[in-house]
Write a protein that holds these residues in place. Structure first.
Motif, PDB file in Angstrom:
ATOM      1  N   TRP A 159      38.414  40.939  38.007  1.00 12.97           N
ATOM      2  CA  TRP A 159      38.178  39.631  37.386  1.00 12.97           C
ATOM      3  C   TRP A 159      37.908  38.504  38.385  1.00 12.97           C
ATOM      4  N   GLY A 160      38.084  38.783  39.692  1.00 11.35           N
ATOM      5  CA  GLY A 160      37.861  37.716  40.662  1.00 11.35           C
ATOM      6  C   GLY A 160      38.311  38.123  42.051  1.00 11.35           C
TER       7      GLY A 160
ATOM      8  N   ASP B 183      30.438  40.105  33.494  1.00 11.99           N
ATOM      9  CA  ASP B 183      29.806  41.070  34.400  1.00 11.99           C
ATOM     10  C   ASP B 183      28.630  40.470  35.160  1.00 11.99           C
ATOM     11  N   SER B 184      28.444  39.165  35.058  1.00  8.31           N
ATOM     12  CA  SER B 184      27.331  38.505  35.736  1.00  8.31           C
ATOM     13  C   SER B 184      27.670  38.298  37.207  1.00  8.31           C
ATOM     14  N   PRO B 185      26.684  37.980  38.041  1.00  8.03           N
ATOM     15  CA  PRO B 185      26.952  37.682  39.449  1.00  8.03           C
ATOM     16  C   PRO B 185      27.478  36.257  39.664  1.00  8.03           C
ATOM     17  N   PHE B 186      27.654  35.513  38.582  1.00  6.76           N
ATOM     18  CA  PHE B 186      28.112  34.127  38.679  1.00  6.76           C
ATOM     19  C   PHE B 186      29.631  34.043  38.523  1.00  6.76           C
ATOM     20  N   SER B 187      30.199  32.968  39.024  1.00  5.83           N
ATOM     21  CA  SER B 187      31.646  32.806  38.994  1.00  5.83           C
ATOM     22  C   SER B 187      32.019  31.332  38.966  1.00  5.83           C
ATOM     23  N   LEU B 188      33.243  31.072  38.531  1.00  3.35           N
ATOM     24  CA  LEU B 188      33.852  29.758  38.715  1.00  3.35           C
ATOM     25  C   LEU B 188      34.397  29.732  40.125  1.00  3.35           C
TER      26      LEU B 188
ATOM     27  N   GLY C 100      33.223  24.374  41.323  1.00  8.05           N
ATOM     28  CA  GLY C 100      31.808  24.490  40.994  1.00  8.05           C
ATOM     29  C   GLY C 100      31.450  25.890  40.521  1.00  8.05           C
ATOM     30  N   LEU C 101      30.209  26.252  40.766  1.00 16.14           N
ATOM     31  CA  LEU C 101      29.672  27.533  40.325  1.00 16.14           C
ATOM     32  C   LEU C 101      29.362  28.391  41.541  1.00 16.14           C
TER      33      LEU C 101
ATOM     34  N   TRP D 136      25.338  41.112  52.371  1.00 15.39           N
ATOM     35  CA  TRP D 136      26.023  40.523  51.223  1.00 15.39           C
ATOM     36  C   TRP D 136      26.095  39.004  51.359  1.00 15.39           C
ATOM     37  N   LEU D 137      26.099  38.340  50.205  1.00 17.51           N
ATOM     38  CA  LEU D 137      26.072  36.881  50.161  1.00 17.51           C
ATOM     39  C   LEU D 137      27.004  36.399  49.054  1.00 17.51           C
ATOM     40  N   LYS D 138      27.842  35.422  49.375  1.00 16.31           N
ATOM     41  CA  LYS D 138      28.695  34.761  48.389  1.00 16.31           C
ATOM     42  C   LYS D 138      28.489  33.260  48.559  1.00 16.31           C
ATOM     43  N   SER D 139      27.843  32.641  47.585  1.00 13.88           N
ATOM     44  CA  SER D 139      27.449  31.245  47.712  1.00 13.88           C
ATOM     45  C   SER D 139      28.088  30.406  46.615  1.00 13.88           C
TER      46      SER D 139
END
Length: 261
Positions: A69-70, A108-113, A135-136, A147-150
């Protein structure tokens, strides 16, 4: 307002994860490291009268974990841990920095809080600052292994002289693992770009002048993992309109030795 939203988001996310029974980490890591930061001669000259920079040792405790979940990441730094006096004026020379970031996945999206808290204390000058970002986020691993986490978020700051909204921050952490001559290596980059910072903040939180609304902060690193318990690295540290100095580029090399738990 942003601080209350940050706390509420964490409060809502954690019980949901617990109810689903998903506290078993998919991945995790932790390490302790000894680091030496060596500012360039040009940086020391450019900042001589504007939040002057000097070389220093620091200890760091770092770790992270990922769940269904995160994910979370954090560190605590103790700068000049062996000394309570500077070499020239007798003031307390110790500082501390701590940071916690998290991506709370949106299905299941690549987006997150995205949630981010950074806290800095300079005990000799009695300076403190805490930055809070909400933010997002966006996460992606490319076919070649990069790999990228933005993230992009609104910023709130609490400091000695200013508390309130402070523009926005765009940032990322990226990395690539590879093998060369049978040695495990990796390259990483963390970068933070602040923009549209509040005029009150950039006038009151910089030495001998006001900084620009745009601030740059980050590092590019090369890591070597000779054995699972040890990581050695060299980092190129860079900043502009940050770290208390207005309108001056700052750069340093950081030499790091980690013990991986």
């Amino acid at each position: 307002m942003l601080k209350r939203t940050l706390i509420a988001a964490l409060t809502l996310a954690i019980p949901t994860a617990h109810a689903d029974g998903t506290w078993e980490p998919i991945w995790s890591f932790a390490n302790v490291s000894l680091n030496y930061l060596d500012w360039s001669q040009g940086t020391e000259e450019r900042t001589a009268s504007n939040a002057s920079k000097g070389d220093f040792f620091f200890l760091e405790l770092e770790g992270g974990a990922g769940y269904k979940w995160g994910e979370f990441y954090g560190f605590v730094d103790l700068e000049n841990p062996d000394s309570d006096r500077s070499e020239h004026d007798g003031r307390d020379n110790r500082r501390s920095a701590a940071k916690v970031t998290s991506h709370m996945y949106l299905g299941d999206s690549p987006f997150s809080l995205y949630l981010h808290v950074y806290d800095f204390r300079d005990y000799g000058f009695d300076v403190r600052e805490q930055d809070q970002i909400i933010g997002l986020g966006y996460r992606h691993t490319f076919a070649n292994g990069l790999w990228l986490k933005s993230f992009l978020g609104a910023a709130h700051v609490n400091s000695n002289s200013y508390s309130g909204q402070n523009g926005y921050m765009l940032g990322w952490v990226a990395g690539y693992d590879f093998t060369l001559l049978e040695q495990k290596l990796s390259v990483t980059n963390w970068h933070e770009q602040t923009f549209k910072r509040d005029r009150g903040y950039i006038e009151d939180n910089y030495v001998n002048g006001s900084a620009g609304e745009l601030g740059t902060n980050g590092a590019v690193s090369l890591w070597w993992l000779p054995v699972p318990a040890i990581t050695a690295g060299v980092q190129y540290r860079y900043a502009h309109n940050k770290l208390g100095t207005p309108d001056a580029y700052q750069n340093a090399m950081i030499y790091t030795l980690k013990y991986n738990f």
